[in-house]
Design an enzyme around this catalytic site. Sequence first.
Site, PDB file in Angstrom:
ATOM      1  N   THR A 265      27.890  40.084  41.215  1.00  0.00           N
ATOM      2  CA  THR A 265      28.900  40.124  42.264  1.00  0.00           C
ATOM      3  C   THR A 265      28.583  41.353  43.106  1.00  0.00           C
ATOM      4  O   THR A 265      27.932  42.266  42.619  1.00  0.00           O
ATOM      5  CB  THR A 265      30.316  40.270  41.653  1.00  0.00           C
TER       6      THR A 265
ATOM      7  N   GLY B  87      35.531  31.998  39.884  1.00  0.00           N
ATOM      8  CA  GLY B  87      35.722  33.172  39.054  1.00  0.00           C
ATOM      9  C   GLY B  87      36.728  34.138  39.644  1.00  0.00           C
ATOM     10  O   GLY B  87      37.586  33.766  40.447  1.00  0.00           O
ATOM     11  N   ASP B  88      36.585  35.410  39.282  1.00  0.00           N
ATOM     12  CA  ASP B  88      37.586  36.395  39.683  1.00  0.00           C
ATOM     13  C   ASP B  88      37.400  36.941  41.092  1.00  0.00           C
ATOM     14  O   ASP B  88      38.336  37.478  41.679  1.00  0.00           O
ATOM     15  CB  ASP B  88      37.567  37.573  38.700  1.00  0.00           C
TER      16      ASP B  88
ATOM     17  N   THR C 297      33.124  43.406  38.933  1.00  0.00           N
ATOM     18  CA  THR C 297      31.965  42.551  38.686  1.00  0.00           C
ATOM     19  C   THR C 297      31.844  42.323  37.190  1.00  0.00           C
ATOM     20  O   THR C 297      31.923  43.269  36.403  1.00  0.00           O
ATOM     21  CB  THR C 297      30.667  43.174  39.224  1.00  0.00           C
ATOM     22  N   GLY C 298      31.686  41.062  36.780  1.00  0.00           N
ATOM     23  CA  GLY C 298      31.567  40.791  35.359  1.00  0.00           C
ATOM     24  C   GLY C 298      31.902  39.363  35.002  1.00  0.00           C
ATOM     25  O   GLY C 298      31.827  38.465  35.839  1.00  0.00           O
TER      26      GLY C 298
ATOM     27  N   GLY D 181      33.946  36.614  34.914  1.00  0.00           N
ATOM     28  CA  GLY D 181      35.110  36.358  35.744  1.00  0.00           C
ATOM     29  C   GLY D 181      36.338  35.888  35.021  1.00  0.00           C
ATOM     30  O   GLY D 181      37.465  36.314  35.310  1.00  0.00           O
TER      31      GLY D 181
END
Length: 327
Positions: free
Chosen positions: A192, A222-223, A243-244, A246
């Site tokens: 991200t 995702g997030d 970032t990761g 989600g």
Amino acid sequence: MSTRSTQPATPLLAIHGGAGTLLRSKMTSAKEAAYLAALQRILLAGQAQLGAGAPALEVVVEAVRQLEECELFNAGRGAVYTAAATHELDASVMDGSNLQAGAVAGLSTTRNPVLAARAVLLHSEHLMFIGAAADAFAAAQGLEQVAPAWFGTELRLAQLRAAQGEARGARLDHDVETQRSGPLDDARKLGTVGAVALDAAGHLAAATSTGGMTNKQPGRVGDSPIIGAGCYANDATVAVSCTGTGEAFMRICAAYDVSAQMAYLGLPLQAAVDSVIQLKLPAVGGSGGLIAVAANGDVSLRFNTEGMYRGYARVGAAPVLGIYGDD
């Protein structure tokens, strides 16, 4: 990486380009130089904007737009492929001065998703658009449209084919080994991009953008476009971009939780960030990181993986860059 400001409200920009498990053996000097050069170029441009008095929202949108244009990162050009060999791009922006926000998900023809998210914030009574309707809204606002193939690269397509050959389901960004893979372990890179900024007027803003997950099921979101999960900004507390993994960030409302702990518990920025990244996220099986800048000028770039492309720049000071966990 964290620092406490000595001059409250000194304008600053922080950016990230993804987090994950770092394999130093994959990093060549040329590859490292390319990533660091991209980060520094974007930080210097944003620093100049802030120094000229630009508002935080404008600065974070432009920083993320530039990250979308750089195929080193999983957003815009260089976005990963879905299981159907298509692209679905997500983005969000938030203005801390008034809590206005805009988000888009599942774009396939809008060149810069972050510009579409900003257009939603500025020109719509709604907060989020998805799919073809989001692209149509962006086009109606005069934003550049491209053929879906514009987002793809040979590297990303090779990663998709490798993932499908392994039959291991959706993978995060550079999820599969290829001879041209990036310096972050392809099995654990969380792709991200994002930016947070504090401007001279004391206003905060955040922006986040992503190409999603390699070989993901079409329609998965995702997030990154979810306000409060992957992106949040409030002048009273903090601006955050995540970032990761989600799904985990969504389950704990990670970005908003940093703000909430500062507002309701009175925690300083670093304590609130560590609570989310080091305690709450792992508790639900999540990994990744976030960047955050507080209303008082404190900045935090934290992650629970071995590395994260990241950097920040205060007006009047040299940019600070990092890739590895021990930078």
